[in-house]
Write a protein that holds these residues in place. Structure first.
Motif, short mmCIF file in Angstrom:
data_model
loop_
_atom_site.label_atom_id
_atom_site.label_comp_id
_atom_site.label_asym_id
_atom_site.label_seq_id
_atom_site.Cartn_x
_atom_site.Cartn_y
_atom_site.Cartn_z
N ASP A 15 0.84 -1.20 0.00
CA ASP A 15 0.00 0.00 0.00
C ASP A 15 0.88 1.25 0.00
O ASP A 15 0.55 2.26 -0.62
CB ASP A 15 -0.91 0.00 1.25
CG ASP A 15 -2.22 0.72 1.04
OD1 ASP A 15 -2.39 1.34 -0.03
OD2 ASP A 15 -3.08 0.69 1.93
N HIS A 268 -7.85 -0.91 9.00
CA HIS A 268 -6.86 -0.39 8.04
C HIS A 268 -7.17 1.10 7.88
O HIS A 268 -8.09 1.48 7.15
CB HIS A 268 -7.06 -1.17 6.74
CG HIS A 268 -6.21 -0.75 5.58
ND1 HIS A 268 -5.12 -1.50 5.14
CD2 HIS A 268 -6.28 0.30 4.72
CE1 HIS A 268 -4.58 -0.93 4.07
NE2 HIS A 268 -5.28 0.17 3.79
N HIS A 270 -6.23 4.89 6.81
CA HIS A 270 -5.40 5.90 6.15
C HIS A 270 -5.54 7.17 7.00
O HIS A 270 -6.56 7.38 7.66
CB HIS A 270 -5.83 6.11 4.70
CG HIS A 270 -5.37 4.98 3.80
ND1 HIS A 270 -4.26 5.09 3.00
CD2 HIS A 270 -5.84 3.73 3.63
CE1 HIS A 270 -4.07 3.94 2.35
NE2 HIS A 270 -5.02 3.09 2.71
N ASN A 310 -1.15 5.35 4.84
CA ASN A 310 -1.68 4.61 5.99
C ASN A 310 -1.12 5.25 7.25
O ASN A 310 -0.10 5.93 7.21
CB ASN A 310 -1.18 3.16 5.93
CG ASN A 310 -1.68 2.41 4.72
OD1 ASN A 310 -1.12 2.52 3.65
ND2 ASN A 310 -2.75 1.68 4.89
MG MG Z 1 -5.08 1.05 1.72
#
Ligand code: MG
Ligand code: HMG
Length: 360
Positions: A15, A268, A270, A310
């Motif tokens: 990512d 998850h 960001h 992230n």
């Molecule tokens: Mg992502």
């Protein structure tokens, strides 16, 4: 506060790097993965097998996987590597590397999948699907042991879909239902070959096209479908970083009401609006003990304009340690890696805790 172990899934090499416009040498990607593997991190998403015409930066993921298989870094604890893929073509390309490396020149035959070893897979494999194959250690893991690497490495597959139709079309060129239909055989095939599957649900807390009000019941329905078809873990993603503490709370409550266990969820976040650690605190309160993060706060999704990285691994580790949680991760070492990789790719180090740790 929390004496528990909290698992960190380092997604920086995938990512974190996928959105970089300038081509990053594969040697740098391999060095990043190898260095991360030595920090005490137990799970690293190291690359993706997606269409190179859409995400050219990930095109060399086969080389990263080959390198991990052939020259495993000496890690303080066994590391599980995850590989993101969207479809059967991605899975085939992943198997190709696995099989090539397993039948490599030094005469070791491709071993059959072996029973799970004591460390267990990184993913929670308590699948709700009674017909699901039991997750087992991959053949490659036993192969690397038989070659004397003794790294205990394991490999898993990550698949991804979206909570909104617009993002689904943009990111994966199909509808939500088509994603689910595609994943059922994909998941079965991956698990049959011994690779547990993590499933991402993108835009769970906001969509770049449909706004912040993504229906948590829709996320819960998708989560239930993925668990029913055998997902070993869900990664519930705030792709845009629009998520707030109340919205995170509402989403986690809704997931719980739908019967999704907190043990099966990783969050998850960001950090576009700087809410990732606040949302992490809310998630901890709801029993979540697994979080995705990227060293140096690298990252962004190519299909989510304006979304930034992230949450930084260094910041997450610092916060979790301050709460008394055990992560097993060496904060100083990840801080050095964050500094190194952001410098390598000409980006500012986005981690406050990382910079402060190095300045001490
Ligand atoms: Mg992502
Ligand atoms: P498609 O439906 O086949 O159509 O793929 P397409 O027009 O987009 O692509 C067609 C071309 O790609 C064909 O090649 C295919 O063979 C090839 P051509 O005939 O033009 O030469 N192709 C592939 N090549 C290699 N590996 C593959 C593959 N699949 C197709 N696996 C698809 C649709 C979604 C698969 C494709 O568009 C794609 O791979 N897109 C990239 C999606 C992506 O990587 N997004 C970023 C990762 S997700 C993310 O970041 C979110 C996450 O972090 C969580 C969060 O924060 O939300 C996980």
């Amino acid at each position: 506060l929390f004496a528990d172990h909290v698992r960190i899934i380092e997604v920086g090499p995938r990512d974190g790097l996928q959105n970089e416009k300038k081509s990053i040498p594969v040697e740098t990607k391999i060095e990043l993965v190898n260095r991360l593997a030595r920090t005490g991190l137990r799970t690293i998403e190291a690359g993706s097998f997606v269409a190179p015409k859409w995400v050219p930066q990930m095109a060399a993921s086969d080389k990263v996987l080959s390198s991990v298989l052939k020259n495993p870094p000496s890690s303080p604890a066994p590391v599980t590597y995850q590989w993101l893929l969207p479809n059967s073509k991605g899975l085939d390309n992943y198997f190709k590397v696995m099989n090539t490396s397993a039948s490599a020149t030094d005469g070791y035959p491709t071993p059959p999948p072996s029973p799970q070893n004591d460390d267990g897979p990184a993913l929670n494999t308590s699948s709700q699907d009674p017909n699901a194959m039991p997750a087992s250690t991959s053949g490659v893991d036993s192969m690397s042991k038989s070659r004397g690497h003794g790294s205990g490495q394991k490999h898993e597959v990550s698949i991804f879909m979206s909570a909104t139709e617009t993002f689904s079309k943009t990111n994966t060129n199909c509808t939500i239902q088509e994603s689910l239909d595609r994943f059922r055989p994909l998941m079965a095939e991956s698990k049959k070959a011994g690779y547990p599957v993590r499933a991402y649900i993108s835009v769970a807390l906001g969509c770049p096209f449909e706004g912040a009000d993504v229906d948590p019941h829709r996320v819960a329905d998708i989560a239930a479908s993925l668990m029913e078809m055998g997902a070993d873990e869900l990664s519930v993603a705030d792709t845009t970083g629009m998520g707030t503490a109340p919205a995170t709370k509402k989403l986690l409550r809704t997931l719980k009401e739908a019967g999704i266990r907190s043990e099966d969820i990783a969050m998850h976040f960001h950090d576009t609006f700087g809410q990732a650690l606040i949302n992490t605190m809310v998630s901890l309160d709801h029993g979540i003990r697994a979080f995705d993060s990227a060293v140096g706060q690298l990252g962004g999704c190519p299909y989510s304009p304006g979304a930034t990285g992230n949450v930084a691994t260094e910041d997450l580790v610092y916060t979790l340690h301050s709460l008394g949680a055990d992560t097993g991760v060496d904060l100083e070492e990840v801080s050095r890696i964050g500094d190194w990789i952001t410098n390598e790719i000409g980006k500012e180090n986005g981690s406050s805790a990382g910079k402060a740790t190095l300045a001490r």
